[in-house]
Design a protein around this motif. Structure first.
Motif, PDB file in Angstrom:
ATOM      1  N   VAL A  58      -2.085   9.406  -9.185  1.00 45.71           N
ATOM      2  CA  VAL A  58      -1.409  10.093  -8.271  1.00 45.71           C
ATOM      3  C   VAL A  58      -1.062   9.599  -7.008  1.00 45.71           C
ATOM      4  O   VAL A  58      -1.718   8.532  -6.675  1.00 45.71           O
ATOM      5  N   PHE A  59      -0.162   9.892  -6.278  1.00 42.77           N
ATOM      6  CA  PHE A  59       0.092   9.534  -4.726  1.00 42.77           C
ATOM      7  C   PHE A  59      -0.086  10.941  -4.007  1.00 42.77           C
ATOM      8  O   PHE A  59       0.712  11.669  -4.152  1.00 42.77           O
ATOM      9  N   ARG A  60      -1.086  10.807  -3.353  1.00 44.87           N
ATOM     10  CA  ARG A  60      -1.065  12.095  -2.304  1.00 44.87           C
ATOM     11  C   ARG A  60      -1.167  13.351  -2.943  1.00 44.87           C
ATOM     12  O   ARG A  60      -0.598  14.373  -2.759  1.00 44.87           O
ATOM     13  N   GLY A  61      -1.848  13.304  -4.086  1.00 41.03           N
ATOM     14  CA  GLY A  61      -2.024  14.547  -4.850  1.00 41.03           C
ATOM     15  C   GLY A  61      -0.795  14.870  -5.971  1.00 41.03           C
ATOM     16  O   GLY A  61      -0.980  15.682  -6.774  1.00 41.03           O
ATOM     17  N   VAL A  62       0.209  14.004  -5.982  1.00 41.27           N
ATOM     18  CA  VAL A  62       1.349  14.329  -7.047  1.00 41.27           C
ATOM     19  C   VAL A  62       1.261  12.999  -7.996  1.00 41.27           C
ATOM     20  O   VAL A  62       1.154  12.015  -7.687  1.00 41.27           O
ATOM     21  N   LYS A  63       1.321  13.719  -9.265  1.00 41.44           N
ATOM     22  CA  LYS A  63       1.032  12.940 -10.324  1.00 41.44           C
ATOM     23  C   LYS A  63       2.311  12.098 -10.451  1.00 41.44           C
ATOM     24  O   LYS A  63       3.489  12.690 -10.720  1.00 41.44           O
ATOM     25  N   ILE A  64       2.271  10.793 -10.728  1.00 40.40           N
ATOM     26  CA  ILE A  64       3.368   9.764 -10.545  1.00 40.40           C
ATOM     27  C   ILE A  64       3.146   8.887 -11.838  1.00 40.40           C
ATOM     28  O   ILE A  64       4.095   8.322 -12.085  1.00 40.40           O
ATOM     29  N   ARG A 117      -2.515   0.954  -1.406  1.00 37.33           N
ATOM     30  CA  ARG A 117      -3.583   0.548  -2.062  1.00 37.33           C
ATOM     31  C   ARG A 117      -4.082   1.636  -3.204  1.00 37.33           C
ATOM     32  O   ARG A 117      -3.421   2.804  -3.097  1.00 37.33           O
ATOM     33  N   ALA A 118      -4.491   1.224  -4.205  1.00 30.62           N
ATOM     34  CA  ALA A 118      -4.926   1.740  -5.162  1.00 30.62           C
ATOM     35  C   ALA A 118      -6.489   1.986  -4.985  1.00 30.62           C
ATOM     36  O   ALA A 118      -7.200   0.852  -4.972  1.00 30.62           O
ATOM     37  N   ARG A 119      -7.151   3.267  -5.496  1.00 28.56           N
ATOM     38  CA  ARG A 119      -8.411   3.633  -5.509  1.00 28.56           C
ATOM     39  C   ARG A 119      -8.798   4.471  -6.460  1.00 28.56           C
ATOM     40  O   ARG A 119      -8.013   5.381  -6.804  1.00 28.56           O
ATOM     41  N   ILE A 134      -3.189   6.317  -5.405  1.00 26.37           N
ATOM     42  CA  ILE A 134      -2.609   5.478  -4.604  1.00 26.37           C
ATOM     43  C   ILE A 134      -2.034   6.166  -3.230  1.00 26.37           C
ATOM     44  O   ILE A 134      -1.648   7.149  -3.223  1.00 26.37           O
ATOM     45  N   ASP A 135      -2.166   5.576  -2.041  1.00 30.55           N
ATOM     46  CA  ASP A 135      -1.981   6.061  -0.887  1.00 30.55           C
ATOM     47  C   ASP A 135      -2.022   4.868   0.315  1.00 30.55           C
ATOM     48  O   ASP A 135      -2.313   3.635  -0.104  1.00 30.55           O
ATOM     49  N   PHE A 136      -1.839   5.201   1.374  1.00 29.51           N
ATOM     50  CA  PHE A 136      -1.793   4.285   2.600  1.00 29.51           C
ATOM     51  C   PHE A 136      -2.996   4.125   3.052  1.00 29.51           C
ATOM     52  O   PHE A 136      -3.805   5.008   3.605  1.00 29.51           O
ATOM     53  N   TYR A 137      -3.700   2.945   3.211  1.00 32.58           N
ATOM     54  CA  TYR A 137      -4.992   2.670   3.942  1.00 32.58           C
ATOM     55  C   TYR A 137      -4.702   1.550   4.717  1.00 32.58           C
ATOM     56  O   TYR A 137      -5.164   0.335   4.436  1.00 32.58           O
ATOM     57  N   PRO A 138      -4.063   1.629   5.975  1.00 33.48           N
ATOM     58  CA  PRO A 138      -3.575   0.315   6.667  1.00 33.48           C
ATOM     59  C   PRO A 138      -4.825  -0.489   7.235  1.00 33.48           C
ATOM     60  O   PRO A 138      -4.454  -1.536   7.480  1.00 33.48           O
ATOM     61  N   ASP A 139      -6.050   0.199   7.326  1.00 39.48           N
ATOM     62  CA  ASP A 139      -6.997  -0.754   7.833  1.00 39.48           C
ATOM     63  C   ASP A 139      -7.674  -1.346   7.170  1.00 39.48           C
ATOM     64  O   ASP A 139      -9.044  -1.644   7.568  1.00 39.48           O
TER      65      ASP A 139
END
Length: 196
Positions: A58-64, A117-119, A134-139
């Motif tokens: 998923v990307f921000r809750g949407v299955k991709i 990143r993937a988590r 999968i989402d953005f974790y810039p730090d």
């Protein structure tokens, strides 16, 4: 005088034709064989317990996409064990706006610089099943293995991974000085007892 048709042969022919028609509908009707998918690999730190083939990506809750393979590789030089998790992402899940990018790897590299990143995340607390989020974790640091000697085939892009929330909590708990806390609690209880 004409010869009468064999009823058994006709029955077998009709049943075979129906079976072929049903198989064709199942195979070609789903359209999965005609959809181009992008393959990615992620090397998650620690255990992948709870992750299974077919688990959602998923990307921000949407299955991709979904997990397609998990393998275990033992690297002989340093005796490390790596578990590449291969997953597919449907390109139709993303709709890009703006100029087209010629190279997929260049686009992915730019996204990684922005923090892609993937988590592993919990899919169900009841069953303990996990999914890839999968989402953005810039730090967070970029953790790419690009494990040498592991041949996963061509056109598989590696996505950096970060530790799970459970692993972060576990690491925090390991750093807590439990002995000192217990001694402090014991002293506090003695003080309360003396006061009472």
């Amino acid at each position: 005088m004409s010869k009468q048709a064999n009823k058994t042969a006709i029955g077998v022919f009709v049943v075979g034709a129906v079976a072929l028609a049903v198989a064709a509908i199942i195979i070609f009707g789903s359209g999965k064989f005609f959809v181009k998918t992008d393959l990615y690999v992620a090397y998650f730190p620690g255990s992948v317990k709870g992750l299974r083939i077919g688990a959602p990506v998923v990307f921000r809750g949407v299955k991709i996409g979904e997990v397609t393979q998990m393998r275990i590789y033992s690297l002989r030089e340093d005796m490390a064990v790596e578990i590449p998790v291969i997953f597919k992402v449907l390109p139709d899940a993303f709709h890009a706006i703006g100029p087209e990018v010629e190279e997929d790897q260049e686009y992915l590299d730019a996204m990684i610089k922005l923090g892609l990143r993937a988590r592993l995340d919990m899919q169900s607390f009841v069953t303990g099943q996990k999914m890839i989020n999968i989402d953005f974790y810039p730090d967070t640091p970029v953790r790419l293995l690009g494990a040498e000697g592991i041949d996963l085939g061509k056109d598989i892009f590696e996505l950096p991974t970060i530790t799970t929330l459970e692993q972060q909590i576990g690491k925090t708990l390991e750093e807590v000085p439990i002995g000192e806390l217990a001694e402090s609690l014991r002293n506090s209880l003695k003080g309360i007892e003396g006061f009472v």
